[in-house]
Design an enzyme around this catalytic site. Structure first.
Site, PDB file in Angstrom:
ATOM      1  N   HIS A 160     -10.792  -4.966  10.859  1.00 52.30           N
ATOM      2  CA  HIS A 160     -11.524  -4.989   9.583  1.00 52.30           C
ATOM      3  C   HIS A 160     -12.909  -4.353   9.699  1.00 52.30           C
ATOM      4  O   HIS A 160     -13.758  -4.604   8.848  1.00 52.30           O
ATOM      5  CB  HIS A 160     -11.702  -6.438   9.091  1.00 52.30           C
ATOM      6  CG  HIS A 160     -10.443  -7.088   8.606  1.00 52.30           C
ATOM      7  ND1 HIS A 160      -9.519  -7.623   9.459  1.00 52.30           N
ATOM      8  CD2 HIS A 160      -9.955  -7.289   7.356  1.00 52.30           C
ATOM      9  CE1 HIS A 160      -8.509  -8.141   8.754  1.00 52.30           C
ATOM     10  NE2 HIS A 160      -8.745  -7.945   7.480  1.00 52.30           N
ATOM     11  N   GLU A 198       0.812  -1.219   0.000  1.00 50.91           N
ATOM     12  CA  GLU A 198       0.000   0.000   0.000  1.00 50.91           C
ATOM     13  C   GLU A 198       0.847   1.272   0.000  1.00 50.91           C
ATOM     14  O   GLU A 198       0.495   2.249  -0.661  1.00 50.91           O
ATOM     15  CB  GLU A 198      -0.960   0.002   1.201  1.00 50.91           C
ATOM     16  CG  GLU A 198      -2.133  -0.969   1.079  1.00 50.91           C
ATOM     17  CD  GLU A 198      -1.807  -2.385   1.546  1.00 50.91           C
ATOM     18  OE1 GLU A 198      -0.627  -2.653   1.878  1.00 50.91           O
ATOM     19  OE2 GLU A 198      -2.720  -3.224   1.579  1.00 50.91           O
TER      20      GLU A 198
HETATM   21  C1  LIG Z   1      -1.947  -4.455   4.828  1.00 49.95           C
HETATM   22  C2  LIG Z   1      -3.036  -5.308   4.310  1.00 49.95           C
HETATM   23  N1  LIG Z   1      -3.402  -5.186   3.016  1.00 49.95           N
HETATM   24  C3  LIG Z   1      -4.382  -5.956   2.514  1.00 49.95           C
HETATM   25  C4  LIG Z   1      -5.022  -6.865   3.286  1.00 49.95           C
HETATM   26  C5  LIG Z   1      -6.167  -7.692   2.717  1.00 49.95           C
HETATM   27  N2  LIG Z   1      -5.757  -9.071   2.512  1.00 49.95           N
HETATM   28  C6  LIG Z   1      -6.038 -10.027   3.420  1.00 49.95           C
HETATM   29  S1  LIG Z   1      -5.389 -11.500   3.006  1.00 49.95           S
HETATM   30  C7  LIG Z   1      -4.749 -10.874   1.573  1.00 49.95           C
HETATM   31  C8  LIG Z   1      -3.970 -11.755   0.676  1.00 49.95           C
HETATM   32  C9  LIG Z   1      -2.786 -12.248   1.365  1.00 49.95           C
HETATM   33  O1  LIG Z   1      -2.048 -13.070   0.550  1.00 49.95           O
HETATM   34  P1  LIG Z   1      -0.879 -13.919   1.143  1.00 49.95           P
HETATM   35  O2  LIG Z   1       0.011 -13.067   1.978  1.00 49.95           O
HETATM   36  O3  LIG Z   1      -0.246 -14.639   0.028  1.00 49.95           O
HETATM   37  O4  LIG Z   1      -1.574 -14.931   2.146  1.00 49.95           O
HETATM   38  P2  LIG Z   1      -2.736 -15.990   1.842  1.00 49.95           P
HETATM   39  O5  LIG Z   1      -4.035 -15.287   1.974  1.00 49.95           O
HETATM   40  O6  LIG Z   1      -2.504 -16.545   0.488  1.00 49.95           O
HETATM   41  O7  LIG Z   1      -2.584 -17.002   2.914  1.00 49.95           O
HETATM   42  C10 LIG Z   1      -5.049  -9.521   1.439  1.00 49.95           C
HETATM   43  C11 LIG Z   1      -4.666  -8.692   0.303  1.00 49.95           C
HETATM   44  C12 LIG Z   1      -4.640  -6.949   4.640  1.00 49.95           C
HETATM   45  N3  LIG Z   1      -5.243  -7.808   5.495  1.00 49.95           N
HETATM   46  N4  LIG Z   1      -3.652  -6.176   5.117  1.00 49.95           N
END
Ligand SMILES: Cc1ncc(C[n+]2csc(CCOP(=O)(O)OP(=O)(O)O)c2C)c(N)n1
Lengths: 330, 338
Positions: B136, B67
């Site tokens: 959230h 971000e």
């Molecule tokens: C700083 C932040 N940005 C966006 C999100 C929204 N978000 C939650 S899970 C996710 C994807 C995460 O991907 P990854 O790190 O690969 O973990 P996975 O969900 O595949 O286990 C996102 C974008 C968040 N929780 N925190």
């Protein structure tokens, strides 16, 4: 580093435990959410991120940890929590929002805290990287043993906090292990569309620390590499970055239509489900008999049944509890 | 979604936002969209649905979960002649990137003596009520509105959502566009019927900085924004059953804040209740009450009240969260306690 037979069976049991637990959670989560899927309804409301398919990472790493070692986990925390030894009853009750839950219903599934085994998780991406460094620093300053493992997703490896923490850990030679679970997707965005390099292990070089990539979601290979990294950290030689190829068998969260996945991907992933694969391997290698494994599976199912029943039977905390525990009680 | 009987085009806020962006992208090459899961997925909250199909991945860019990088990149692009629309998926995530927002996006115009404009829109989701816990579910209206240099809007219905989005994209100043998840019309987050309203297909703007009286009354003024407006309208219905006539003011914008509309309403009713899903202290509710009091306290027949979220992190358990959230009954009770 090869796992002993006992360690293999421990890993298998914890993988099964996590899987059975999530199978139950998955069913219960849908209670009250059909025909109209509204996240707010049912005995388990809110977001639900399942970890099925990713169990090998949690067990391969946590097999080397004791309660005094710390784990910071992600928004997809169940397998990590179970492998770290978080009390399953209290964890289930937390997911049900009950008074007997780990935090009395205040945290829910993305905010599981069990200080008795030094486990914490959080809902913001890469949020555990810094705290893991802090735990490791604290142990160093206090002259106390223990390492810290920060789990994160491959998507989180593009977040500033991860990179800042790697530099800090390397600079101060902290006993930290960063473990990236590469399940290929960050919600709907493929790793190749989000990450400038195919594999994150190369990024370790930028911080002067060892980096490893482990293919195939293989619990024994994870055990091997994690074991060496953790031994290194315990010996005061500093941090390691490990990325593991793993599979997210479920959607990002429950309710995800998964339309972004290429056709056939899910079927192919299920064909590589690590649990039946490990079962077959244990038998083929002569580490266990069918009967041994049946017994382990039955025990896991029983543990899960007890935890779920405990959660269901537990009372809700008074609603006014929402206003308490904001500050420490002296 | 044309209703053939009434000729109404009833859209959800999600669709209204997407349509505004679509039309502006057709009209203005400089507009492009960045954010997590805003491409093929169409945004977790549906407000960019269909855009990547029409405009391609160059102008509708899925970003890494970085971000700080992409929001500050939007600042740079905006200062270089583009008009970026960026999404911070949940407002709660501002913690990882606020420097880009309040120190860059919001201040570069001023620091440059007005010589550098930062024409960008930062859209972000707010609000709880569906047990997503304390990272959230926040609103943080006051946090954003407190810091000078960025306009802040929050629609309560699809008509305003479309017009505000268009106005925001055309504004030469940065605009923070806060949309409440419970009003998006996504189904899986519940549906607030009152947010789904007739929305013209042809483009139009809704003025930023102008509040609106959405229900006339004479006994008490209920001021709210986003979900608060719907809570206030439902409370007004309940009060009407008891013979109390409540006026409801939808703030629409927080920055600039249309104090005049609030003052005029309170001058008429003599009573003020502010409804805000954000934390109780140091926020919108305090600002509205202070504005009324410092203007002419003699207009008030009773001490003002606020129905807000208590100053505690948002709990996961449904009954605890619902206990804390504003609702129509709490507004009615506040009136009765006046
Ligand atoms: C700083 C932040 N940005 C966006 C999100 C929204 N978000 C939650 S899970 C996710 C994807 C995460 O991907 P990854 O790190 O690969 O973990 P996975 O969900 O595949 O286990 C996102 C974008 C968040 N929780 N925190």
């Amino acid at each position: 580093m090869d796992p002993t037979k006992d360690q293999k069976l421990w890993m298998y049991e914890n993988m099964v435990l996590s899987r059975r637990f999530e199978e139950r959670i998955e069913k219960i989560y849908l209670e009250g959410k059909t025909p109209a899927f509204n996240m707010a309804d049912g005995p388990i409301p809110g977001e639900m991120h399942l970890s099925n398919g990713q169990e090998p990472v949690a067990v391969g790493v946590c097999a080397h940890l004791t309660a005094e070692d710390a784990v910071t986990a992600t928004h997809r925390p169940h397998h990590q929590a179970i492998a770290k030894g978080v009390d399953l009853k209290a964890m289930a009750a937390e997911i049900f929002g009950k008074a007997t839950g780990l935090s009395g219903g205040r945290g829910g599934h993305m905010h599981l805290f069990d200080p008795s085994v030094n486990f914490a998780c959080a809902g913001i991406i890469a949020q555990g990287c810094g705290p893991a460094c802090g735990t490791a620093l604290s142990r160093k300053l206090q002259g106390k043993p223990g390492v810290a493992v920060s789990f994160l997703g491959e998507g989180a490896a593009n977040q500033g906090a991860f990179h800042e923490a790697m530099n800090l850990a390397a600079l101060w030679k902290l006993p930290v292990i960063f473990v990236i679970e590469d399940n290929a997707w960050g919600i709907s965005v493929a790793k190749s569309d989000a990450t400038s390099v195919p594999r994150n292990d190369v990024r370790a070089a930028g911080y002067g620390i060892p980096g490893h990539y482990i293919e195939g979601n293989d619990p024994y290979a994870i055990f091997d590499v994690a074991g060496q990294a953790i031994a290194r950290a315990r010996a005061g030689e500093g941090p390691t970055l490990i990325e593991v190829e793993t599979y997210r068998l479920a959607g990002h969260f429950m309710g995800d239509a998964e339309q972004y996945r290429p056709k056939g991907e899910k079927e192919a992933l299920f064909a590589r489900d690590p649990i039946p694969a490990m079962r077959a391997r244990l038998i083929a290698d002569g580490d266990a008999t069918e009967k041994d494994l049946d017994r382990i599976e039955a025990r896991a199912a029983e543990t899960v049944d007890e935890a779920i029943q405990f959660a269901r039977d537990s009372a809700l905390a008074p609603e006014t509890d929402a206003l308490t525990a904001v500050f420490a009680t002296q | 979604m044309l209703d053939t009987q009434t000729n109404e085009r009833r859209l959800t806020i999600a669709r209204a936002m997407a349509e505004a962006i679509q039309q502006e992208m057709q009209a203005d090459e400089r507009v492009f969209v960045m954010g997590e899961d805003i491409g093929a997925l169409g945004g977790v909250f549906g407000n960019t649905r269909g855009l990547v199909d029409e405009f391609g991945r160059e102008r509708v860019r899925d970003t890494p979960i970085s971000e700080t990088a992409f929001i500050s990149a939007a600042v740079g692009a905006a200062m270089d002649g583009m008009r970026p629309v960026v999404e911070l998926m949940f407002v709660d995530f501002f913690g990882v990137c606020f420097d880009a927002i309040y120190n860059l996006m919001a201040k570069n115009t001023y620091f440059s003596g007005g010589n550098c404009a930062v024409p960008m829109v930062l859209m972000t989701s707010t609000g709880g009520g569906y047990s997503d816990a304390g990272q959230h579910s926040q609103c943080l209206y006051g946090t954003f509105a407190h810091l000078p240099g960025m306009k802040v809007v929050s629609p309560s219905n699809a008509y305003d959502a479309k017009g505000l989005m268009t106005a925001a994209m055309r504004d030469d100043s940065p605009v923070v566009y806060m949309f409440h998840k419970g009003l998006q019309g996504m189904g899986w987050l519940g549906t607030e019927e009152g947010a789904i309203v007739d929305t013209p297909e042809t483009g139009y703007t809704v003025e930023i900085g102008k509040a609106r009286v959405v229900r006339e009354g004479k006994d008490v003024t209920l001021v709210g924004l986003a979900m608060g407006v719907h809570n206030a309208l439902k409370a007004a219905d309940k009060l009407a059953e008891e013979g109390v006539s409540a006026e409801v003011v939808d703030l629409v914008s927080l920055v600039p804040l249309d104090r005049e509309t609030v003052l005029n309403s309170v001058a008429k009713t003599g009573r003020l209740i502010v409804v805000d899903e954000d934390y109780h202290s140091y926020g919108v509710s305090g600002e509205i009450i202070a504005s009324v009091c410092e203007h002419d306290v003699s207009k008030l027949k009773a001490a003002p009240k606020r129905v807000t979220y208590p100053d505690v992190p948002i709990p996961y358990a449904r009954h605890m969260e619902q206990f804390c959230l504003p609702n129509p009954d709490k507004i009615v009770a506040a009136y009765k306690a006046m």
